[in-house]
Design an enzyme around this catalytic site. Sequence first.
Site, PDB file in Angstrom:
ATOM      1  CD  GLN A  48      13.016 -21.723  45.637  1.00 49.74           C
ATOM      2  OE1 GLN A  48      13.937 -21.118  46.140  1.00 49.74           O
ATOM      3  NE2 GLN A  48      11.772 -21.265  45.712  1.00 49.74           N
ATOM      4  NE  ARG A  60       7.698 -19.030  54.394  1.00 51.02           N
ATOM      5  CZ  ARG A  60       7.878 -19.912  55.357  1.00 51.02           C
ATOM      6  NH1 ARG A  60       8.968 -19.913  56.050  1.00 51.02           N
ATOM      7  NH2 ARG A  60       6.955 -20.794  55.633  1.00 51.02           N
ATOM      8  CB  CYS A  61       8.076 -12.343  49.284  1.00 55.83           C
ATOM      9  SG  CYS A  61       7.632 -10.771  48.598  1.00 55.83           S
ATOM     10  CD  GLU A  99       3.880 -15.056  49.048  1.00 54.12           C
ATOM     11  OE1 GLU A  99       4.674 -15.719  48.386  1.00 54.12           O
ATOM     12  OE2 GLU A  99       3.287 -14.067  48.629  1.00 54.12           O
TER      13      GLU A  99
END
Length: 781
Positions: free
Chosen positions: A219, A366-367, A735
């Site tokens: 990523q 996702r945060c 997110e």
Amino acid sequence: MAIQARPLHSVGVPMKRKEDPRFIQGKGHYVDDLSFPGMLYLSLVRTTYPHAEIKSIDISEAMKVPGVKAVITGKDLEAAGLGWLPTFHGFDKQMVLAIGQVLFQYQEVAAVFAETRAAAVDGAEKVQVDYAPLPVVADPFTSKTDKVLLRPDRESKTNHIFHWEVGDKDGTARALASSPKRIKQRIWFQRCHPAPLEPCGCVAYFDTMGRLQFHVTSQAPHVYRTALSLVTGIPEDKIHVISPDLGGGFGNKVPVYPGYVCAIVGALKIGRPVKWIETRTENLTSTGFARDYHMDVEIGATADGKVTALHVATTADHGAFDAAADPSKYPAGIFGIVTGSYSFPVAHAEVDAYFTNKAPGGIAYRCSFRVTEASYAIERGMDILADELGMDAVELRKKNFVRKDQFPYPSALGFTYDSGDYHKTLDVALEKIGYVALLKEQAEKRARGELMGIGFSTFTEVVGAGPSKHFDILGIKMFDSAEIRIHPTGAGIVRAGTKSQGQGHETTWAQIVAEELGLDPQNIMVEEGDTDTAPYGLGTYASRSTPVAGAAIVMAARRIREKARKIAAHLLEVGEGDVEWTDYKFQVKGVPSKTVTMKQVAFAAYTNMSQNEPGLEATYYYDPPNMTYPNGAYVAVVDVDRDTGETRVRRFVAVDDCGVVINPMVVEGQIHGGLTEGFAMAFIQEIQYDAEGNNLNTNFTDYLVPTSLETPHWETGNTVTPSPHHPMGAKGVGESPNVGSPAAFVNAVIDALSPLGVRHIDMPLTRDKVWRAIRDAETRT
Ligand code: CDP
């Protein structure tokens, strides 16, 4: 900069996927699809012991397996100075292959390189390791006692990794002590796993120029290049990182894993390409878990429900290494957002992290680095307070919301919330769900002894890491970048330091360029993930792409527009000052009939530029002045079966405010995906360890991923309060549903069980857990 809240001109025009060349032209491959002549396969030997001393490793039988070319161990790597990896935020280091001892089940012990994948696996099974078991520490509360020291390699002889705190400790204690009402609850956000459908993997080889070509599921490709250079000593120009199509990331593909280092070492030593692809079990057991925060939440309030103080003390289970990929100055991520949407006059948050014999991680699933844990804590806490006060959960929230006129709002824990209208967002959600009618229905059902619950989560999060004055990873400031080139025909390419894993940057980045330059988004190519071509960026995670790289794209496009203005003036035969950009074209001020389009200007930039510099391109590195603060109001309606404990999510309304929306369809997709993950965490997912340190959720039959059969129907809506500092007014959104939804589900179930006196159950709210809570409550009464 104040900006107008308006939709972009291409909003709502769905990309025609089949006809869009970018979807066919794109690199269109996953790491596992790659094959190179002479490629070897890597399989990692893993331990089944959660904690043990390594007495010896015998590789002789493995070397006899046909096709096996080499086996390396931790000692080999240590001798080459590659035994340990620095972790991203720099507080700890992590063994690449076990040296002296193993610290968690499924830890990497040796690497086997072979001609085929099967031979590599067979070879790995033949590596003989003699272990002497050591006592296992399977939870952070036992770890606290320091009776078993887990990391003798560290100077400080304790399992305590760090203490972090923010806010006014004494002031909070005083305010809590004098508050007429007070609640205290331990709330656990269980250990979860992002479980991307494509696990991690790489192919490494050194080309004929001796340059490392590294195809990897990353990523953050640029950070990998820098980290690899620092760890291996290979000069950064001799490293080419390519992150091709990714089958999901969710934070799992941010850290650098041992398999990557072993593949590179193998490619260097053997002189052939090496491929490493994780199995599902390897992914679930050894790469980047998330959460595992035990949070003691205390809230004080006046008798009529005005909050007076918040204290949250957290015990964090970090596993065997402190490998959370947090920004350097934030060992507990951005947990300070724990005051949420509420106007707390004073607050104090602290986190103590401990080593245990579990897989390392603590990644931002996702945060924005622990924002999900913080949001869950405060949203559960507010419901418990409402219960204590005998007050409606909506009324309590509305009474304590940061008001619209308070923005920019300085929170008690040091953030400056940029914008929001929490009352409006909640009102939209209440209207959509039909709250008044639901309350009536609930009262009737309760009278009949049925268990129906309505749960709220009115969260605020903080995304867009981040301003260089606060945020860095390994010292590299967390800016992001964009480079745009417009070709003579008005088509173009935008490259960014981000890396989409399914978030649709291919669509939205093209839209931003098109919006700023009046060009056709269908002819703007988007390229990410190649360190040779993309400008340096910190990558995609924590919903930072739109707040940071999205802004960089806007600014680069505006640079192009300024250059284009000069050429437009030449074409229009007026001075530059007489040219204005209006309705997506250049126009002579006050003369609507005299215009040139960007397409015409682009052609002129290569054919008829007069004294102006030829070409039409620009690069921008964007250092955000602040984070963005997306927020939302989520409502879940559930029915709980009193006899079986089965919960049915009957309705779920999600109203999100992510500022100006670039593409509603992409945002809707983000919301649906995140809600599905939030649903999974609330009801079915947990990475469990038994007291002996055995991981009990090693595959998709034990760690469940929801399918369309069990996923509820999502009803979505939005409000728009633009971010005042983002050049387009946008905030991140990816997110939000994952951050906001777990509390709504749990609050709904607890609301359903509240007539039985149930105040809290830790996630996941499985059928048997809810059944037990109902039976226990019945026994009590
Ligand atoms: O960093 P990541 O891409 O995961 O998250 P994001 O910045 O929240 O963006 C997710 C997707 O939603 C991207 O394609 C964005 O461009 C899009 N988005 C949007 O259309 N409008 C917004 N206000 C925010 C995001």
